[in-house]
Design a protein around this motif. Sequence first.
Motif, mmCIF file in Angstrom:
data_model
loop_
_atom_site.group_PDB
_atom_site.id
_atom_site.type_symbol
_atom_site.label_atom_id
_atom_site.label_comp_id
_atom_site.label_asym_id
_atom_site.label_seq_id
_atom_site.Cartn_x
_atom_site.Cartn_y
_atom_site.Cartn_z
ATOM 1 N N SER A 182 -0.445 -0.583 -14.963
ATOM 2 C CA SER A 182 -2.015 -0.251 -13.876
ATOM 3 C C SER A 182 -3.006 0.920 -14.130
ATOM 4 O O SER A 182 -2.740 1.607 -14.492
ATOM 5 C CB SER A 182 -1.139 -0.518 -12.973
ATOM 6 N N GLU A 183 -3.707 0.217 -13.762
ATOM 7 C CA GLU A 183 -5.108 1.344 -13.191
ATOM 8 C C GLU A 183 -4.610 2.536 -12.979
ATOM 9 O O GLU A 183 -5.311 3.781 -13.190
ATOM 10 C CB GLU A 183 -6.887 0.722 -13.230
ATOM 11 N N THR A 184 -3.790 2.159 -11.703
ATOM 12 C CA THR A 184 -3.574 3.748 -11.323
ATOM 13 C C THR A 184 -3.452 4.626 -12.268
ATOM 14 O O THR A 184 -3.484 6.161 -12.194
ATOM 15 C CB THR A 184 -2.551 3.198 -10.248
ATOM 16 N N ARG A 211 0.745 -0.534 -0.111
ATOM 17 C CA ARG A 211 -0.005 0.000 -0.108
ATOM 18 C C ARG A 211 0.336 1.467 -0.076
ATOM 19 O O ARG A 211 0.548 1.936 -0.879
ATOM 20 C CB ARG A 211 -1.220 0.553 1.017
ATOM 21 N N HIS A 255 -5.358 6.367 -14.133
ATOM 22 C CA HIS A 255 -6.215 6.824 -13.597
ATOM 23 C C HIS A 255 -5.351 8.936 -13.699
ATOM 24 O O HIS A 255 -5.998 10.154 -13.325
ATOM 25 C CB HIS A 255 -6.762 6.660 -12.455
ATOM 26 N N VAL A 256 -4.763 8.513 -13.173
ATOM 27 C CA VAL A 256 -3.295 9.640 -13.086
ATOM 28 C C VAL A 256 -3.133 10.446 -14.218
ATOM 29 O O VAL A 256 -3.127 11.261 -13.909
ATOM 30 C CB VAL A 256 -1.949 9.316 -12.438
ATOM 31 N N ALA A 267 3.470 -1.496 -12.352
ATOM 32 C CA ALA A 267 2.883 -0.266 -11.557
ATOM 33 C C ALA A 267 2.631 0.610 -12.843
ATOM 34 O O ALA A 267 1.600 1.716 -12.719
ATOM 35 C CB ALA A 267 3.642 0.862 -10.958
ATOM 36 N N ALA A 284 1.945 6.791 -6.583
ATOM 37 C CA ALA A 284 0.904 7.155 -7.765
ATOM 38 C C ALA A 284 1.203 9.100 -7.972
ATOM 39 O O ALA A 284 1.213 9.782 -7.913
ATOM 40 C CB ALA A 284 -0.360 7.093 -6.571
ATOM 41 N N ARG A 301 2.418 1.361 -3.263
ATOM 42 C CA ARG A 301 1.831 1.971 -4.525
ATOM 43 C C ARG A 301 0.758 3.653 -3.943
ATOM 44 O O ARG A 301 1.024 4.430 -4.672
ATOM 45 C CB ARG A 301 -0.113 1.653 -4.353
ATOM 46 N N ARG A 302 0.838 4.520 -3.375
ATOM 47 C CA ARG A 302 0.790 5.209 -2.912
ATOM 48 C C ARG A 302 1.687 6.652 -2.943
ATOM 49 O O ARG A 302 1.651 7.549 -3.793
ATOM 50 C CB ARG A 302 0.238 5.732 -1.010
#
Length: 573
Positions: A145-147, A77, A150-151, A142, A84, A80-81
């Motif tokens: 990824s979907e993140t 987690r 979205h970013v 990463a 992002a 991932r943060r």
Amino acid sequence: MRIGLLTESGIPYVGGDAGSWCDRLVRGLGQHEFDLYPLSRGERQEAEGRLPLPSQVTRVRTAPPRSPGRDGVVYGRRARRRFAECYADLVAALCAPASGDVPAEGRADVPGEASTGEADRFAGALYALAELARDEGGLTGALRSETAVHVLERACRAPGAPRPAHEARVPELLAMAAHLERALRPLSLDWYEDDRLGAVDLCHAASGGAAALAGLLARHFLGVPLLVTEYGARLRAYYLTDARTSPPVRSLLAAFHGRLAAETYRQASVITSGDAQVRRWQERCGAPRHKIRTVHPGLAAAPFAEVGEAPERGDPDTLVWVGRVAPAKDLVSLLHAFARVRAQEPGTRLRIVGGPSGPEGAAYLAHCKTLAARLFPAEAAGPRTAGGNPVSFEETGGPDLPSPADAYAAGAVTVLSSVVEEFPVSLAEAMLCGRATVSTDAGAVPEVLGGTGLVVPPRDPRALARACVALLRDPERRARLGAAARARALELFTAERNIAAFHGIYLEIVSHTPVRRVVLDAAGAPLPFGAPAEAHVPGRWAHAAARGRGTPGWAADAPARAAAPAPAAEGAR
């Protein structure tokens, strides 16, 4: 000294973009050691084979192509943060407007116009992502990824974002994310350790883009000085990219490579350009003038010596075009010009020598053959026959034209008809052969010719035909221009001159760079003055310093280094 040569599909691969001049450079600098770090294009390139390497190459470390999302790295987690946040800063810098006018649709910001704050934001985000990849073991998953998507979408929809980015739809956002993942793959490599790129005296990136990014990270993590060589403007290629690529994707790619170029130029010790056109692009993207050196591509002159020393060789009624067939070469204008030449000089022939460049080139070649058959209906546009064909499409390697030198020797005048050109290698080869030339004013053509050939506007068949007829009718002028062209090419465009220039630049960079290595004794304790500044200079002090080296980096590649003569290699380093 020990050079880390970073290439993008170049040496040691057969047929790499930068393979020829890099191979000549490595072979010509036998007093140095080279570690090769090529970025592979994939399994197909590996299957085509590698070039045989000289003994001064001590290591080859290839970056294998990664399958998207299969690097096996799973982020927690917190990671991932962290990703992002860093990725958001990176893409926000790409989507930020330039200071001043809003750029036109389809055109990305030119980094030289961007604020210093945005340049620093991009650089900070780039290095933060590299550090994340180093801590977590990779970044590929990463970035796909979907993140990440979205970013990227939030950055494109932000107020002030360029119009093409603001109008990006889902397929274009996915394409953008995929392009960025490929461009950022050097961040996930394991090259940035003391026993890898940390063991070299300087990194030489043979191109901008991914190769330069690897050198930039070696500079960031290890303090290794960076030399960047560009024989073509990478950013210019993205402005002129295929029209089938959507404007949002072109905008983002140009912005990324522009920002990357600006940061690379800022951190590089020296930047070399192949010609004045590339130099102007470098300066426009933020390269300081005091860092730029012009080093023309070096060509092997020996294969063209026999033809160049026999200028009377060749059919006085034949025009020759040599190169890779592609739309940018504008053979259509050349064929229309030749039709005008035939109207004034009926006995003239045109020999087009060269294979197609990719599928697009193959389609263009077929179109040109059809056009030639239509312009000269009495004679099919096929291989030259005894009865005489005005136009022939041929390739080197056969009994008639075994080598490029034989192709140039087949005619009295060499023609170049391009509308877009970087450094015109075929034109320089024709000059080495002592040929009179007619060329279009494209790219570095006027700089290369320097008044030793005729130059006409591009896409002007009438002017091209007029210049060709003028030389066909004046053998004395052809001889004068050919002799002057050969003398200029021997002075400026030989491999020996290219190698000598880079040798001097290597010494210049190292002379301003402190010795970074920490030498350990047998017990593993630091050895004071174990690598003094004189270690860069051949002599007894260099051998003494070499005997004290005990770092893991020097032992890691011992088998590869054993192939080279030890005293010369240690002294050179």
